[in-house]
Design an enzyme around this catalytic site. Structure first.
Site, PDB file in Angstrom:
ATOM      1  N   ILE A  16       0.951  -1.121  -0.022  1.00  0.00           N
ATOM      2  CA  ILE A  16      -0.034  -0.151   0.104  1.00  0.00           C
ATOM      3  C   ILE A  16       0.833   1.313  -0.084  1.00  0.00           C
ATOM      4  O   ILE A  16       0.344   2.305  -0.037  1.00  0.00           O
ATOM      5  CB  ILE A  16      -0.998   0.001   1.310  1.00  0.00           C
ATOM      6  N   GLY A  17       2.090   0.979   0.041  1.00  0.00           N
ATOM      7  CA  GLY A  17       2.952   2.255  -0.017  1.00  0.00           C
ATOM      8  C   GLY A  17       4.397   1.816   0.000  1.00  0.00           C
ATOM      9  O   GLY A  17       4.943   0.893  -0.001  1.00  0.00           O
ATOM     10  N   ARG A  18       5.328   3.016  -0.277  1.00  0.00           N
ATOM     11  CA  ARG A  18       6.626   2.843  -0.547  1.00  0.00           C
ATOM     12  C   ARG A  18       7.379   3.989  -0.094  1.00  0.00           C
ATOM     13  O   ARG A  18       6.811   5.201  -0.440  1.00  0.00           O
ATOM     14  CB  ARG A  18       7.002   2.310  -2.184  1.00  0.00           C
ATOM     15  N   GLY A  19       8.575   3.927   0.429  1.00  0.00           N
ATOM     16  CA  GLY A  19       9.257   4.874   1.135  1.00  0.00           C
ATOM     17  C   GLY A  19      10.683   4.915   0.804  1.00  0.00           C
ATOM     18  O   GLY A  19      11.163   3.969   0.027  1.00  0.00           O
ATOM     19  N   ARG A  20      11.542   5.818   1.603  1.00  0.00           N
ATOM     20  CA  ARG A  20      13.069   5.544   1.144  1.00  0.00           C
ATOM     21  C   ARG A  20      13.701   4.296   1.448  1.00  0.00           C
ATOM     22  O   ARG A  20      14.474   4.015   0.700  1.00  0.00           O
ATOM     23  CB  ARG A  20      13.741   6.833   2.070  1.00  0.00           C
ATOM     24  N   PHE A  21      13.288   3.604   2.699  1.00  0.00           N
ATOM     25  CA  PHE A  21      14.037   2.529   3.350  1.00  0.00           C
ATOM     26  C   PHE A  21      13.043   1.174   2.938  1.00  0.00           C
ATOM     27  O   PHE A  21      13.645   0.330   3.622  1.00  0.00           O
ATOM     28  CB  PHE A  21      14.372   2.888   4.530  1.00  0.00           C
ATOM     29  N   GLY A  22      12.204   1.161   2.450  1.00  0.00           N
ATOM     30  CA  GLY A  22      11.396   0.137   2.335  1.00  0.00           C
ATOM     31  C   GLY A  22       9.834   0.278   1.740  1.00  0.00           C
ATOM     32  O   GLY A  22       9.515   1.281   1.084  1.00  0.00           O
ATOM     33  N   LYS A  39       5.143  -2.104   8.063  1.00  0.00           N
ATOM     34  CA  LYS A  39       5.940  -1.312   7.380  1.00  0.00           C
ATOM     35  C   LYS A  39       7.555  -2.129   7.533  1.00  0.00           C
ATOM     36  O   LYS A  39       7.965  -2.264   8.622  1.00  0.00           O
ATOM     37  CB  LYS A  39       6.289   0.111   8.501  1.00  0.00           C
ATOM     38  N   ASP A 133       9.273  15.934  11.784  1.00  0.00           N
ATOM     39  CA  ASP A 133       8.971  16.060  10.407  1.00  0.00           C
ATOM     40  C   ASP A 133       7.571  16.109  10.235  1.00  0.00           C
ATOM     41  O   ASP A 133       6.945  15.383   9.552  1.00  0.00           O
ATOM     42  CB  ASP A 133       9.622  14.770   9.781  1.00  0.00           C
TER      43      ASP A 133
END
Length: 276
Positions: A16-22, A39, A133
């Site tokens: 359902i999502g993707r980020g910088r580290f995984g 996550k 952040d």
């Protein structure tokens, strides 16, 4: 890739999502069939000691803060040589960022969101934790519509007698000037960032901008807070008063999260009221 230990307790579903580290995937508890978010962080992508420290801090900080109605809760954790997997509250795919893009937010709606955001931040600050952040992308909603602060990957504890942190951490549009200047800072950097979030909710644009990060930082350092009449024509004086007290360069005069919660605009739910 979900670990076998995790698969023994949770049924993997779609990404359902993707980020910088995984990546973030939806999973179901094998016993209750309740949905959660997983996550998965690939440790091999962590490039420096700061990233590794944040990786170690995130589950500790989230465990300390749970449960709170306005903070994403951590429910489980699995760690292997190459991955760290956190089982978290499953939130809607639409963040505050998406809501702002889709339509203008009324003052009552913005006040409701700000009350929940500051309630979550006040909870963090009582534990000596600064998020670092706060931005619309990191503000989520559960399936009942309640606001939840997420992504504690940049969060840290305040240390020392004065209770400070350091390091250039955050997102250019939302970062406080003392962070840009490289000075030690306290939890009020979150209040500045939340003030910028409120400004964006009401105006649809950030108060400080530029063509690149350096120009944005220069605008933040100038701290020239303006309310263009074509944008703020219908925004109440009470909302502008709160913005001035949150986006305030003088940290000693900047509101705390608790003070924001006591501001008349928040207490009255964004309704127009006479100011003293």
């Amino acid at each position: 890739m979900l670990s076998q230990a995790l698969k023994n307790k949770y049924q993997p579903c779609e990404e359902i999502g993707r980020g910088r580290f995984g990546v973030i995937s939806r999973v179901l508890c094998a016993v209750t069939q309740c949905p959660f978010a997983c996550k998965t962080i690939d440790k091999r992508l962590l490039s420096d000691s700061t990233d590794r420290e944040c990786l170690e801090n995130e589950p500790k900080i989230m465990s300390l803060l749970s449960p709170h109605p306005n903070v994403v809760q951590i429910h489980d954790m699995f760690e292997s040589e190459h991955t760290l997997q956190l089982i978290l509250d499953l939130c809607q795919p639409v963040t505050l960022y998406h809501q702002i893009l889709q339509h203008d937010l009324s003052e009552p709606k913005a006040a409701s969101y700000m009350q929940q955001l500051m309630s979550g931040l006040a909870h963090c600050h009582r534990f000596g934790i600064v998020h670092r952040d706060i931005k619309p992308d990191n503000i989520f909603f559960d399936f009942r519509g309640n606001l939840k602060i997420g992504d504690f990957g940049s969060a840290t504890w305040l240390t020392g007698k004065l209770g400070t942190a350091d390091g250039l951490v955050g997102t250019p549009y939302y970062v406080a000037p003392e962070v840009v200047m490289g000075r030690p800072y306290n939890e009020k950097v979150d209040v500045w960032s939340a003030g910028v979030v409120l400004y964006v909710m009401l105006a649809g644009v950030p108060p400080f901008y530029g063509e690149n990060a350096q120009e944005i930082f220069e605008a933040v350092l100038r701290g020239n807070l303006r309310f263009p009449s074509r944008i703020f024509r219908s925004v109440s004086s009470e909302a502008k008063d709160l913005l001035r007290k949150m986006i305030c360069r003088d940290v000693s005069r900047r509101f705390s999260a608790e003070q924001v919660l006591r501001h008349p605009w928040i207490l009255k739910g964004g309704e127009a009221i006479p100011m003293d």
